[in-house]
Design a protein around this motif. Structure first.
Motif: not given
Ligand code: P53
Length: 474
Positions: A35-44, A57-64, A425-432, A444-445
């Motif tokens: 399920i984490a592999d289909v979560m896109t990046a968000g922001a605050n 074409g989607q950005n999935y930050p948890n992939h890497s 690491l990658v924020s759970a709530g925002t993907g940042q 890493k940004d």
């Protein structure tokens, strides 16, 4: 026996992470899609989307993520340098069972965690392992509707049993489900997806969502109890805990209606740990189900299972308190004017940690472990490469002070402290990536650019001293 700080000499000091937020390598060695592999990046304040499978074409930050999968040896060496004697992470379910419903596990996935735990033990670091940390195999979501389906109990229990057997000599501390109670916010799409793989359909209204959330939650507490029972059979020395997000709800005023609504909402927020610790539903929840015509599928056999699989300790995360006021028939969350907030609007409330430790001790009479705590903040790398983060050590210092008071002045039995995100690491709530918690900086940004190089922040040396003195020198 205690030490100068009052903490036990074998106090567990470390840090906490979750597989999906740092490992990356989302397709390595047979890993399936979670399920984490289909979560896109968000922001605050920009929610992450759950897409229908992995979409181009989607950005999935948890992939890497931070590619811990290939950097873990060097990273654990840094944890050891800080003095960690424990390290909390999770086992990515999809490395072991790529789809979730297979009968035979993926040997390459099991092997990865053999190596990871061996690397920890090399330095005297005790792994503290969460079985399910927002990592449900996506196949179980698309084919079964996630935890709305009773069959998922068996898949989880099988996964747990395979892990318990394989790691019976390398892991002693376990938790079943991370922050199992987040889903009480059942109107939040992200929360129910991460907890339970619930992706609601358009015709599922608020009442249906609530009913499905309680159904999924019930299956999870049953699965958790079965896992506890089996785990103790596999190794009686296992310590298997629950894991709740602990956010105390303060009444906004001394008005009795505010006091009561705060109490009622606390009951609704913590029944998961009630069931896991007591082995039965609290009467307030049974009454709530009746009043709201909620009829979760709870069998007589389930009730026996719940009694037989109570947890050994309570693990919990603590980030902040919330303040609540009565609002007509319901309630509203209000700002607490006595507290400052972080850049991500999370209140900062160290005394709330002492309050939480007292509350949990009095309610459960079980040992406690603070398995997450911390401040998400932006860091600046200076020209000389150093990172000055006094705000991070100030936050943690204030919380550790309150934790020590709870042990010394209130008699709380506390096993350990693992602040969240000990390495960025990658924020759970925002993907940042830019919402950083680490003592160790990762280059890493938010757009995924960077060398992944690791560097020690000022807080690294501060925490090293805290551990060295067992909390006496803060
Ligand atoms: P992030 C929501 C509220 C409180 C804690 O959170 C939460 C969440 C989920 O976003 O999650 C826990 O990364 C969780 C970790 C998470 C950490 O808190 O949104 O167990 O996976 O990273 C911090 O800042």
């Amino acid at each position: 026996m205690t030490t100068k700080s009052g903490l036990r000499p074998d106090f567990l000091w470390g840090g906490a992470v979750a597989a999906h937020q740092l490992e990356g390598a989302w397709q390595a060695d047979g890993k399936g899609v979670s399920i984490a592999d289909v979560m896109t990046a968000g922001a605050n304040n920009v929610p992450r989307q759950i897409t229908a499978g992995v979409q181009p074409g989607q950005n999935y930050p948890n992939h890497s993520a931070i590619d811990f999968y290939h950097h873990y040896k060097a990273d654990i060496k840094l944890f050891a340098e800080m003095g960690f004697n424990c390290f909390r992470t999770s086992i990515a379910w999809t490395r072991i069972f790529p789809n979730g419903d297979e009968s035979a596990p993926n040997e390459a996935g099991l092997k990865f965690y053999d190596d990871l735990f061996a690397e920890c033990h090399k330095y005297g670091i005790e792994p503290v392992i969460t079985l399910s940390h927002f990592e449900l195999p996506y196949h179980l979501v698309s084919e079964y509707g996630g935890w709305r389906d009773r069959r998922v109990i068996d898949f989880f229990v099988h996964f747990a049993e395979v892990c318990f057997k394989r790691y019976r000599h390398s892991v002693k501390y376990w938790m079943t489900f991370n922050e199992i109670n987040n889903q009480m916010m059942y109107m939040n799409d992200f929360t129910v997806a991460t907890n339970s793989g619930l992706v609601f359909r358009h015709n599922e209204d608020a009442a249906t969502r609530e009913a499905l959330m309680y159904q999924a939650s019930h299956y999870e507490v049953v699965a958790s109890a079965l896992a506890v029972k089996i785990g103790h059979q596999i190794n009686p020395n296992f310590e298997i805990g629950s894991m709740v997000n602990f956010t105390p709800l303060y009444p906004a005023s001394a008005a009795p209606a505010d006091i009561l609504v705060a109490e009622k909402m606390m009951q609704r927020r913590y029944w998961w740990s009630d069931v896991q610790a007591w082995g039965h539903y609290p009467c307030g929840m049974e009454a709530y189900f009746k009043q709201h015509n909620l009829r979760p599928d709870i069998t007589a056999e389930d009730r026996i299972v719940l009694q037989e699989g109570t947890v050994d300790y309570i693990g919990f995360s603590y980030y902040n308190s919330m303040t609540i006021a009565v609002d007509g028939e319901g309630f509203k969350i209000v700002a607490n004017p006595t507290l400052e907030t972080s850049e991500w609007d999370w209140p900062i409330d160290p005394i709330g940690l002492r309050y939480s430790l007292n509350w949990l001790q009095d309610r459960y009479h079980l040992p406690l472990m603070i398995v997450e705590n911390g401040l998400g903040a932006r860091d600046k790398v200076e020209a000389d490469g150093r990172i000055h983060d006094p705000y991070r050590s100030a936050y943690l210092r204030a919380h550790i002070e309150q934790m020590i008071k709870a042990v010394n002045d209130d008699g709380v039995d506390l096993w350990g402290y693992t602040p969240w995100g000990c390495i960025d690491l990658v924020s759970a709530g925002t993907g940042q990536m830019s919402k950083r918690y680490g003592f160790i900086y990762v280059d890493k940004d938010d757009d995924g650019n960077g060398t992944l190089a690791r560097s020690r922040k000022d807080s690294f040396y501060w925490y090293q001293k805290v551990i060295q003195t067992n909390g006496a020198d803060l």
